[in-house]
Write a protein that holds these residues in place. Sequence first.
Motif, short mmCIF file in Angstrom:
data_model
loop_
_atom_site.label_atom_id
_atom_site.label_comp_id
_atom_site.label_asym_id
_atom_site.label_seq_id
_atom_site.Cartn_x
_atom_site.Cartn_y
_atom_site.Cartn_z
N SER A 1 -9.45 -9.82 8.73
CA SER A 1 -10.59 -10.22 7.91
C SER A 1 -10.31 -10.00 6.41
O SER A 1 -10.97 -10.61 5.57
N LEU A 2 -9.36 -9.13 6.11
CA LEU A 2 -9.10 -8.83 4.70
C LEU A 2 -7.69 -9.24 4.29
O LEU A 2 -7.17 -8.78 3.27
N TYR A 3 -7.10 -10.11 5.10
CA TYR A 3 -5.69 -10.45 4.91
C TYR A 3 -5.34 -10.80 3.47
O TYR A 3 -4.43 -10.21 2.88
N ASP A 4 -6.08 -11.74 2.90
CA ASP A 4 -5.73 -12.22 1.57
C ASP A 4 -5.79 -11.12 0.53
O ASP A 4 -4.88 -10.95 -0.28
N GLU A 5 -6.88 -10.37 0.58
CA GLU A 5 -7.05 -9.32 -0.42
C GLU A 5 -5.99 -8.24 -0.30
O GLU A 5 -5.50 -7.70 -1.30
N VAL A 6 -5.63 -7.91 0.93
CA VAL A 6 -4.59 -6.91 1.15
C VAL A 6 -3.26 -7.40 0.59
O VAL A 6 -2.54 -6.68 -0.11
N MET A 7 -2.95 -8.65 0.90
CA MET A 7 -1.67 -9.18 0.46
C MET A 7 -1.57 -9.28 -1.05
O MET A 7 -0.50 -9.08 -1.62
N LYS A 8 -2.72 -9.57 -1.67
CA LYS A 8 -2.72 -9.66 -3.12
C LYS A 8 -2.36 -8.32 -3.75
O LYS A 8 -1.83 -8.25 -4.84
N LEU A 9 -2.66 -7.25 -3.03
CA LEU A 9 -2.32 -5.92 -3.54
C LEU A 9 -0.89 -5.52 -3.21
O LEU A 9 -0.21 -4.86 -4.00
N ILE A 10 -0.44 -5.91 -2.03
CA ILE A 10 0.83 -5.39 -1.54
C ILE A 10 2.04 -6.15 -2.06
O ILE A 10 3.07 -5.56 -2.36
N TYR A 11 1.90 -7.47 -2.19
CA TYR A 11 3.04 -8.25 -2.64
C TYR A 11 3.62 -7.74 -3.97
O TYR A 11 4.82 -7.55 -4.09
N PRO A 12 2.74 -7.57 -4.96
CA PRO A 12 3.30 -7.11 -6.25
C PRO A 12 4.02 -5.77 -6.12
O PRO A 12 5.05 -5.54 -6.77
N PHE A 13 3.50 -4.93 -5.24
CA PHE A 13 4.13 -3.63 -5.04
C PHE A 13 5.55 -3.78 -4.51
O PHE A 13 6.51 -3.22 -5.05
N LEU A 14 5.69 -4.57 -3.45
CA LEU A 14 7.02 -4.77 -2.85
C LEU A 14 7.95 -5.51 -3.81
O LEU A 14 9.12 -5.19 -3.93
N ASP A 15 7.36 -6.49 -4.50
CA ASP A 15 8.14 -7.24 -5.48
C ASP A 15 8.70 -6.34 -6.55
O ASP A 15 9.88 -6.43 -6.91
N SER A 16 7.85 -5.48 -7.06
CA SER A 16 8.30 -4.64 -8.17
C SER A 16 9.39 -3.69 -7.69
O SER A 16 10.32 -3.38 -8.44
N MET A 17 9.28 -3.26 -6.45
CA MET A 17 10.32 -2.38 -5.91
C MET A 17 11.64 -3.13 -5.79
O MET A 17 12.69 -2.62 -6.16
#
Lengths: 195, 195
Positions: free
Chosen positions: B111-127
């Motif tokens: 139910s929160l897929y989009d919002e979660v991904m919006k937070l996590i992608y930048p994190f993994l990307d920056s790493m």
Amino acid sequence: MNAKRMLLETALAHFAEDGYEGASLQKIAEEVGIKKPSIYAHFKGKDDLFLCSLKNALKEEKRRITRFFISRKDQPLDRRLSELLAFLQEEYNRSSESKFVLRMSFFPPSSLYDEVMKLIYPFLDSMERRVLRLMEQAKADGTAPIANPEDAAVAYMTLVDGIMIEMVYSGMASAKRRLKASWPIFWAGIQASKT
Amino acid sequence: MNAKRMLLETALAHFAEDGYEGASLQKIAEEVGIKKPSIYAHFKGKDDLFLCSLKNALKEEKRRITRFFISRKDQPLDRRLSELLAFLQEEYNRSSESKFVLRMSFFPPSSLYDEVMKLIYPFLDSMERRVLRLMEQAKADGTAPIANPEDAAVAYMTLVDGIMIEMVYSGMASAKRRLKASWPIFWAGIQASKT
DNA sequence: TTTAAACTACCTAACGGTCGTTAGGAACAT
DNA sequence: ATGTTCCTAACGACCGTTAGGTAGTTTAAA
């Protein structure tokens, strides 16, 4: 037609998508085209349905992998192993079974933790042992100069997980990218590395 | 003391352990020492509590990784990268935050897929970008003869996931085994491989 | 070969429980 | 006086599950 089979199939997809707690018997029954209590004509309850689905999925998955290895019996090890990775990716996309197995390996319902692990460990173990056997064989007959088959097998399993996990959250494109980048490094590494 | 902080902390642990659907506001409140409806004095609802926990966890995680890299600024690249893996393992054991981030990266509540991904992608990307920068730098100044920094960075991220995932379902011992087996192979591979 | 019993696979209705959430009020601090 | 933070009480929705009944099929004895 066969309601039990349909239940197993549908339940699998729902558990894979929503997790154990998130999946609803209501919705599963609806999708199959029966009422919720009718599930109890086939399974003792949610736990039972879940565990049966898992057993089925593992059996099916194991069978597929076995068939894969047999079909590539005559190819060199590096092709067999790298193509297995690609094969697993395809499988994951095609059916819910791999997704289900993957998810439940990593995050089993805490109430069923022990029972789930009792099913999954042998599965993963047997896969690792199979890879190990291939590595040792390739080293013995000189097909590939593998420095350390044990480490190579463990590293391969790590690679499998790393790539499959990327399947889960970023999809095929990213996973292919990982495979493409990681495989040459892995393959070069297991021949060059000294432990 | 500060109830809001305690709520975030406790919720984090519960979401990490039981998943979004499996976690119960009742039990979270109990553990904090307040009643369930009191949560609503601090958060708009379960979604809000969850997303706030996730934001916090990501911020904290990022901070820790940054600090780690700074503390090893003068060490050679291979030590910095392999020790980061060990460091992440320790972190995962010590706090629920890594477990939470890991779980929600892989299996976010649908139910929160989009919002979660919006937070996590930048994190993994920056790493990944950080790792890439290190690889390029090492190649440029000749510290380590890395053939292809892009692929090396991607493969490193794959390695991170493969090892962390083993943390999740088999614990520290197995994960250390993976690290020990995979690292020499990876490190040898990124210097030897040609794409 | 008929008939009765047993079994299977579904149904409706409803149970008790937990879920997230809201209303409304008390205590206290600002 | 206003706002924050907690409370109790209760809401409706959904959860997995059980009871009890009804067709339809299979089994087995008369």
